[in-house]
Design an enzyme around this catalytic site. Structure first.
Site, PDB file in Angstrom:
ATOM      1  CE  LYS A 182      -1.844   2.690   2.758  1.00 42.58           C
ATOM      2  NZ  LYS A 182      -1.782   3.767   2.031  1.00 42.58           N
ATOM      3  CB  SER A 236       4.662   9.261  11.562  1.00 43.63           C
ATOM      4  OG  SER A 236       3.538   8.873  11.385  1.00 43.63           O
ATOM      5  CB  THR A 239       1.782   5.581  11.484  1.00 44.10           C
ATOM      6  OG1 THR A 239       0.862   6.713  11.188  1.00 44.10           O
ATOM      7  CG2 THR A 239       0.704   4.645  10.606  1.00 44.10           C
ATOM      8  N   GLY A 240       3.373   3.879  13.128  1.00 43.74           N
ATOM      9  CA  GLY A 240       4.131   2.525  13.355  1.00 43.74           C
ATOM     10  C   GLY A 240       3.641   1.695  14.685  1.00 43.74           C
ATOM     11  CD  GLU A 258      13.768   1.075   9.087  1.00 43.70           C
ATOM     12  OE1 GLU A 258      14.278   1.993   9.502  1.00 43.70           O
ATOM     13  OE2 GLU A 258      14.317  -0.208   8.952  1.00 43.70           O
ATOM     14  CB  CYS A 293      13.313   9.123   7.720  1.00 42.90           C
ATOM     15  SG  CYS A 293      14.453   8.254   6.758  1.00 42.90           S
ATOM     16  CD  GLU A 391       9.801  13.086  11.855  1.00 41.42           C
ATOM     17  OE1 GLU A 391       8.799  12.423  11.970  1.00 41.42           O
ATOM     18  OE2 GLU A 391      10.831  12.230  10.998  1.00 41.42           O
TER      19      GLU A 391
HETATM   20  P1  NAD Z   1       2.494   8.189   7.802  1.00 42.24           P
HETATM   21  O1  NAD Z   1       2.936   7.481   9.121  1.00 42.24           O
HETATM   22  O2  NAD Z   1       1.491   9.233   8.102  1.00 42.24           O
HETATM   23  O3  NAD Z   1       1.858   7.168   6.836  1.00 42.24           O
HETATM   24  C1  NAD Z   1       2.661   6.174   6.289  1.00 42.24           C
HETATM   25  C2  NAD Z   1       1.992   5.133   5.615  1.00 42.24           C
HETATM   26  O4  NAD Z   1       1.193   4.604   6.762  1.00 42.24           O
HETATM   27  C3  NAD Z   1       1.075   5.676   4.616  1.00 42.24           C
HETATM   28  O5  NAD Z   1       0.917   4.895   3.458  1.00 42.24           O
HETATM   29  C4  NAD Z   1      -0.542   5.701   5.381  1.00 42.24           C
HETATM   30  O6  NAD Z   1      -1.412   5.690   4.629  1.00 42.24           O
HETATM   31  C5  NAD Z   1      -0.236   4.651   6.192  1.00 42.24           C
HETATM   32  N1  NAD Z   1      -1.053   4.325   7.233  1.00 42.24           N
HETATM   33  C6  NAD Z   1      -1.415   5.237   8.157  1.00 42.24           C
HETATM   34  N2  NAD Z   1      -2.207   4.976   9.163  1.00 42.24           N
HETATM   35  C7  NAD Z   1      -2.427   3.619   9.174  1.00 42.24           C
HETATM   36  C8  NAD Z   1      -2.742   2.639  10.026  1.00 42.24           C
HETATM   37  N3  NAD Z   1      -3.531   2.638  11.053  1.00 42.24           N
HETATM   38  N4  NAD Z   1      -2.641   1.169   9.489  1.00 42.24           N
HETATM   39  C9  NAD Z   1      -1.883   0.822   8.348  1.00 42.24           C
HETATM   40  N5  NAD Z   1      -1.269   2.057   7.496  1.00 42.24           N
HETATM   41  C10 NAD Z   1      -1.492   3.301   8.022  1.00 42.24           C
HETATM   42  O7  NAD Z   1       3.785   8.731   7.447  1.00 42.24           O
HETATM   43  P2  NAD Z   1       4.158   9.896   6.014  1.00 42.24           P
HETATM   44  O8  NAD Z   1       3.650  10.969   6.689  1.00 42.24           O
HETATM   45  O9  NAD Z   1       3.762   9.186   4.925  1.00 42.24           O
HETATM   46  O10 NAD Z   1       5.785   9.724   6.242  1.00 42.24           O
HETATM   47  C11 NAD Z   1       6.509  10.505   6.983  1.00 42.24           C
HETATM   48  C12 NAD Z   1       6.846   9.801   8.051  1.00 42.24           C
HETATM   49  O11 NAD Z   1       7.908   8.790   7.561  1.00 42.24           O
HETATM   50  C13 NAD Z   1       7.973  10.798   8.912  1.00 42.24           C
HETATM   51  O12 NAD Z   1       7.689  10.386  10.321  1.00 42.24           O
HETATM   52  C14 NAD Z   1       9.312  10.013   8.447  1.00 42.24           C
HETATM   53  O13 NAD Z   1      10.467  10.292   9.585  1.00 42.24           O
HETATM   54  C15 NAD Z   1       9.297   8.701   8.341  1.00 42.24           C
HETATM   55  N6  NAD Z   1      10.188   7.802   7.511  1.00 42.24           N
HETATM   56  C16 NAD Z   1      10.912   7.367   8.082  1.00 42.24           C
HETATM   57  C17 NAD Z   1      11.952   6.415   7.342  1.00 42.24           C
HETATM   58  C18 NAD Z   1      12.930   5.819   7.889  1.00 42.24           C
HETATM   59  O14 NAD Z   1      13.797   4.918   7.167  1.00 42.24           O
HETATM   60  N7  NAD Z   1      12.987   5.581   9.134  1.00 42.24           N
HETATM   61  C19 NAD Z   1      12.069   6.758   5.890  1.00 42.24           C
HETATM   62  C20 NAD Z   1      11.091   7.655   5.408  1.00 42.24           C
HETATM   63  C21 NAD Z   1      10.024   8.252   6.006  1.00 42.24           C
END
Ligand code: NAD
Length: 489
Positions: A182, A236, A239-240, A258, A293, A391
């Site tokens: 997804k 984020s 969400t993780g 991640e 990130c 962040e």
């Molecule tokens: P996000 O957490 O808002 O969304 C990420 C993904 O998760 C999207 O596809 C979203 O639709 C999905 N999602 C959201 N809620 C969910 C749920 N309850 N169940 C399952 N899937 C769900 O993050 P974002 O805004 O897309 O990305 C930015 C974040 O990602 C920042 O915090 C950044 O630091 C992090 N990031 C980390 C790395 C790394 O390697 N550590 C790399 C890139 C980005």
């Protein structure tokens, strides 16, 4: 020719299931980050469609020979896919650029070659890890056989749409799994072309699938599905955590996470070339407008060089040209959405109210249609300032000063995040002491950023993640191990 007209780019809006495009009812409106213009509808996969995609992937896993063929045959398909991706740059790069914050020239020069190289890297691991023989009693043979999970569920963020998805997909497929991905609902389309090229390269239909939609419905349904053997997520920290809890409740099943970061860049007065170090620090926070990130978002600098260093940073920041991703002149990316632009400004304004002094920037850039933010320097005395703690995910660099190494280390430690850190010093002993002391998943010394060394794994300490992407660790994390004990007659 790096500039192009975005209106001529054809976007296919669909899911990708069982080797073909699958249309769906439009559910969301997707806009171009560069100018805020609506450009395509997005179907949302509901629970039933996610179920169909996962069941299809499971059938493909069981019926095709993807998992059971000689691993070297998987290598060939994945290498062919990498070649097709590079050869397709004229189509793929504009698709990635219009839908994301990645300037077209950077997608051509960096993202697409990087996606291809990471695929090749994992392709080459396919036949390098078969398990191991254990030191059992002499009349027995004990083994661990490495096997794929079956169907891996992958969930990707928006900041580098192709590249972040590929970090998940490439090792999972190389290890013999099927994948249902997804992508982010903000950047959903370029990945469809990537999926189409996989089938052209010879990946059996159904082994790689894309379901579109938001996290609340589609992402959640993917994590809950009983046939998903493992979930790999980038996004984020909040969400993780919620994905981990879903996977515990509806499994338990393993997760790779991640997550977010708030990475410090420590600069000592002995750096041999102040300008070069300042350029590295500046690029570490303005690349992709800070939407990375591992953005080095906290400068921690020895007090004696503060002034000339800030001057260098200001000089670099002022040279950046905000613009649309399809313009060759652009050197400062748009912010992904207006909402995110407002969030960045909200943190900056709260930081000011809490005592931060704005040395550069500090506000939005208007007039381009989308959301843009000035590269910003904030001098901060109190580590509890919101710009130090939260962040931002924008081009905002906080500055804190120190007088000795111990103080530098104290300032560098973040209560929540531990993704990465940069250490800039001519003193190798000091650098190594800090490498040992910093509680983060990656330390860069006298550089900032990962270059193309995908042989090194990446991942966070503390709330920045669990498990690794890249490196052989990411490949092995897509395998489970079966123990076998045989009596020798
Ligand atoms: P996000 O957490 O808002 O969304 C990420 C993904 O998760 C999207 O596809 C979203 O639709 C999905 N999602 C959201 N809620 C969910 C749920 N309850 N169940 C399952 N899937 C769900 O993050 P974002 O805004 O897309 O990305 C930015 C974040 O990602 C920042 O915090 C950044 O630091 C992090 N990031 C980390 C790395 C790394 O390697 N550590 C790399 C890139 C980005």
């Amino acid at each position: 020719m790096n500039s192009f007209d975005p209106s001529i780019v054809k976007v296919r809006s669909a899911h990708f299931i069982d080797g073909t495009y699958r249309d769906g009812l439009p559910g969301l409106e997707v806009v171009r980050p560069s100018d805020g213009q609506y450009y395509a509808p997005l179907p949302i996969a509901d629970v039933a469609l996610v179920d169909e995609a996962v069941e299809n992937a499971w059938q493909a896993f069981c019926r095709s020979d993807w998992a059971t063929r000689p691993p070297r045959e998987r290598t060939r398909v994945l290498r062919r896919w990498a070649d097709l991706i590079e050869a397709d740059a004229a189509t793929l790069a504009p698709l990635e650029a219009i839908g994301s914050t990645r300037p077209h020239k950077d997608v051509l020069a960096w993202d697409i070659p990087y996606v291809a190289e990471v695929l090749r890297f994992f392709a080459e691991l396919a036949d390098k890890h078969g398990g191991q023989v254990a030191a059992t009693q002499h009349d027995r043979l004990g083994m661990q056989i490495a096997e794929p999970y079956g169907v891996v569920g992958a969930i990707a963020p928006w900041n580098f749409p192709l590249s972040m998805a590929n970090w998940k997909v490439a090792p999972a497929l190389a290890a013999g799994n099927a994948v249902v991905l997804k992508p982010s609902e903000l950047t959903p389309f370029s990945i469809l072309r990537y999926a189409e090229l996989a089938v052209q390269a010879g990946l059996p239909p159904g082994i790689f699938n894309v379901v579109q939609g938001d996290g609340r419905l589609t992402g959640d349904a993917l994590c809950r599905h009983p046939r998903i053997g493992k979930v790999t997520f980038t996004g984020s920290t909040g969400t993780g955590a919620s994905i981990m809890s879903t996977c515990a409740k509806f499994g338990p099943k393993p997760v790779t996470l991640e997550l977010g970061g708030k990475s410090p860049q420590l600069v000592f007065a002995d750096v041999p070339d102040l300008r070069k170090t300042a350029l590295s620090v500046a690029m570490g926070i303005t690349g992709n407008a800070g939407q990375v990130c591992v953005s080095g978002s906290r400068l921690i600098i020895e007090r004696s060089i503060l002034e000339p260093f800030v001057e260098c940073l200001q000089g670099y920041f002022r040279e950046l040209r905000p613009g649309h991703t399809w313009s060759a002149e652009t050197s400062l990316s748009p912010i992904i959405s207006r909402q995110q632009g407002e969030r960045i400004d909200g943190i900056v304004q709260r930081a000011r109210q809490a005592g931060a002094e704005v040395l550069e920037g500090g506000g939005p850039i208007d007039g381009l249609g989308g959301a843009y933010y000035q590269p910003t320097l904030l001098s901060v005395a109190d580590s509890r300032n919101p710009a130090v703690l939260e962040e931002v995910f924008g081009p905002v660099l906080t500055i804190q000063t120190f007088d000795d190494e111990q103080q530098a280390l104290q300032l560098a430690e973040h209560p929540t995040y531990g993704l990465a850190a940069g250490v800039h010093t001519a003193d190798l002993n000091r650098a190594l002491r800090l490498v040992r002391s910093l509680e983060v998943g990656t330390v860069w010394v006298n550089r900032y950023g990962r270059s193309n060394d995908h042989v090194l794994p990446t991942g966070g300490y503390k709330r920045s993640g669990i498990g690794k992407d890249l490196g052989s660790e990411a490949f092995e994390a897509n395998l489970r191990h079966k123990s076998v004990l045989i009596d020798i007659g």
